[in-house]
Design a protein around this motif. Structure first.
Motif, PDB file in Angstrom:
ATOM      1  N   TYR A 185      67.206  45.167  47.315  1.00 53.36           N
ATOM      2  CA  TYR A 185      65.978  45.183  46.643  1.00 53.36           C
ATOM      3  C   TYR A 185      64.792  45.376  47.619  1.00 53.36           C
ATOM      4  CZ  TYR A 185      64.590  41.186  47.327  1.00 53.36           C
ATOM      5  OH  TYR A 185      64.328  39.554  48.405  1.00 53.36           O
ATOM      6  N   ASP A 242      72.884  44.725  42.261  1.00 50.85           N
ATOM      7  CA  ASP A 242      71.960  44.755  43.902  1.00 50.85           C
ATOM      8  C   ASP A 242      72.711  44.546  44.579  1.00 50.85           C
ATOM      9  OD1 ASP A 242      71.874  46.774  41.927  1.00 50.85           O
ATOM     10  OD2 ASP A 242      69.654  46.580  41.076  1.00 50.85           O
ATOM     11  N   SER A 266      67.099  42.919  40.122  1.00 51.17           N
ATOM     12  CA  SER A 266      68.381  43.388  41.321  1.00 51.17           C
ATOM     13  C   SER A 266      69.302  42.053  41.307  1.00 51.17           C
ATOM     14  CB  SER A 266      67.916  43.652  42.259  1.00 51.17           C
ATOM     15  OG  SER A 266      67.243  42.239  42.748  1.00 51.17           O
TER      16      SER A 266
END
Length: 251
Positions: A242, A239, A234
C-alpha cells in the motif's frame, strides 16, 4: 496531474499541507503520490514523489525530514537535515527552512504550530502512539523550544474514521485499562466487534493536555480510495502492499 494539498486555516500563515495521493509518479497499488520509502514501490518513483512535495512546500529534498516511525511516543528535535532516520514518531523544530513530514495510511498525521513562538511539530499518532502519549510528548518538546501550549494549534489530517475502524474487544481492553472513561470512543458494531473513534481520542488527548486549539479535517482514508491510501483497505482488498500519504509543515 497537479498535487492536491489539503490545508487548515488554523495553521496559517505557516506553510503546510496534508497531501492526497493525487499528482504522483507511482503506479499500480501505489498509483499517485506514494512517499513511503519503506514500501515496495520503485525507489526512483518515491524519490520523484518526495521531490515534488519538497518543491510544493519550498524546500530542497534533503530538508524534507522524516523519521523511522515505530508507533512510539518518542519525539526528535530537529535543527538541520537528518543524515539518518532516528526511530521515533514525532518531530519538532524552531529552525526555518526545515520541513517536518509524517507518513500515514490510516493513522493520524498531526501537524502542530505555535506561529508566534516560531515552533512547529508533526506527529504520527496511530492508536498505540496516541495511547502511549506521543501527542503530549510533542507538546512537551515544543515547549522546550519556547512554544506555549495555550498558543499551540494542532490539526489531525486524513485518517481512518470510526465507521471504518472495526476492532475486537481485546483492543478496547487496552484503552479501558488506561482510563475507563475511554469507553466513550467505542461504538457497538456487528457481533462482538466495536468501532473505534481514533480522531475523537486524539482530540481528547490534545485538549486534556491544554492545547489552544485542535481539530480534524474530517477526511476518511479508508472510504475515499481515489484520494487516499489506506492500510486497512489494502488488507481487505488483498493487495500486496500500500502507498503512504505525506503530511508536512515548515517555518
Amino acid at each position: 496531474m497537479t498535487l492536491e494539498i489539503l490545508t487548515a486555516d488554523s495553521l496559517a500563515p505557516l506553510r503546510h499541507g496534508f497531501f492526497t495521493r493525487r499528482g504522483g509518479a507511482s503506479s499500480g497499488v501505489f498509483s499517485g503520490l506514494n512517499c513511503g520509502i519503506g514500501s515496495s514501490d520503485q525507489a526512483d518513483m518515491v524519490a520523484i514523489n518526495r521531490a515534488r512535495v519538497a518543491q510544493a512546500v519550498g524546500v530542497e529534498p534533503d530538508a524534507l525530514v522524516s523519521v523511522h516511525q515505530v508507533h512510539s511516543p518518542d519525539v526528535v528535535t530537529v535543527d538541520a537535515p537528518l543524515a539518518d532516520k532516528p526511530r521515533a514518531d514525532a518531530m519538532v523544530t524552531a529552525t526555518p527552512g526545515i520541513a517536518l513530514s509524517i507518513l500515514t495510511a490510516d493513522c493520524q498525521p498531526v501537524l502542530f504550530a505555535d506561529a508566534g513562538a516560531g515552533v512547529i511539530g508533526a506527529a504520527h499518532a496511530g492508536w498505540r502512539g496516541a495511547l502511549d502519549g506521543v501527542l503530549e510528548a510533542t507538546l512537551d518538546a515544543m515547549e522546550a523550544l519556547g512554544a506555549r501550549r495555550a498558543d499551540t494549534r494542532a490539526v489531525i489530517g486524513p485518517s481512518i474514521s470510526q465507521r471504518a475502524y472495526e476492532v475486537g474487544p481485546e483492543f478496547m481492553d487496552a484503552f479501558m485499562a488506561d482510563d475507563p472513561r475511554n469507553a466513550r470512543f467505542f461504538a457497538n458494531g456487528a457481533g462482538d466487534r466495536l468501532q473505534f473513534d481514533l480522531q475523537g481520542f486524539g482530540l481528547h488527548r490534545l485538549r486534556c493536555a491544554g492545547i489552544g486549539h485542535a481539530e480534524w479535517t474530517r477526511h476518511c482514508t479508508y472510504s475515499d480510495e481515489d484520494r487516499f491510501f489506506s492500510y486497512r483497505r489494502s488488507v481487505h482488498n488483498k493487495d500486496a502492499d500500500y502507498g503512504r500519504l505525506i503530511s508536512v509543515i515548515r517555518l
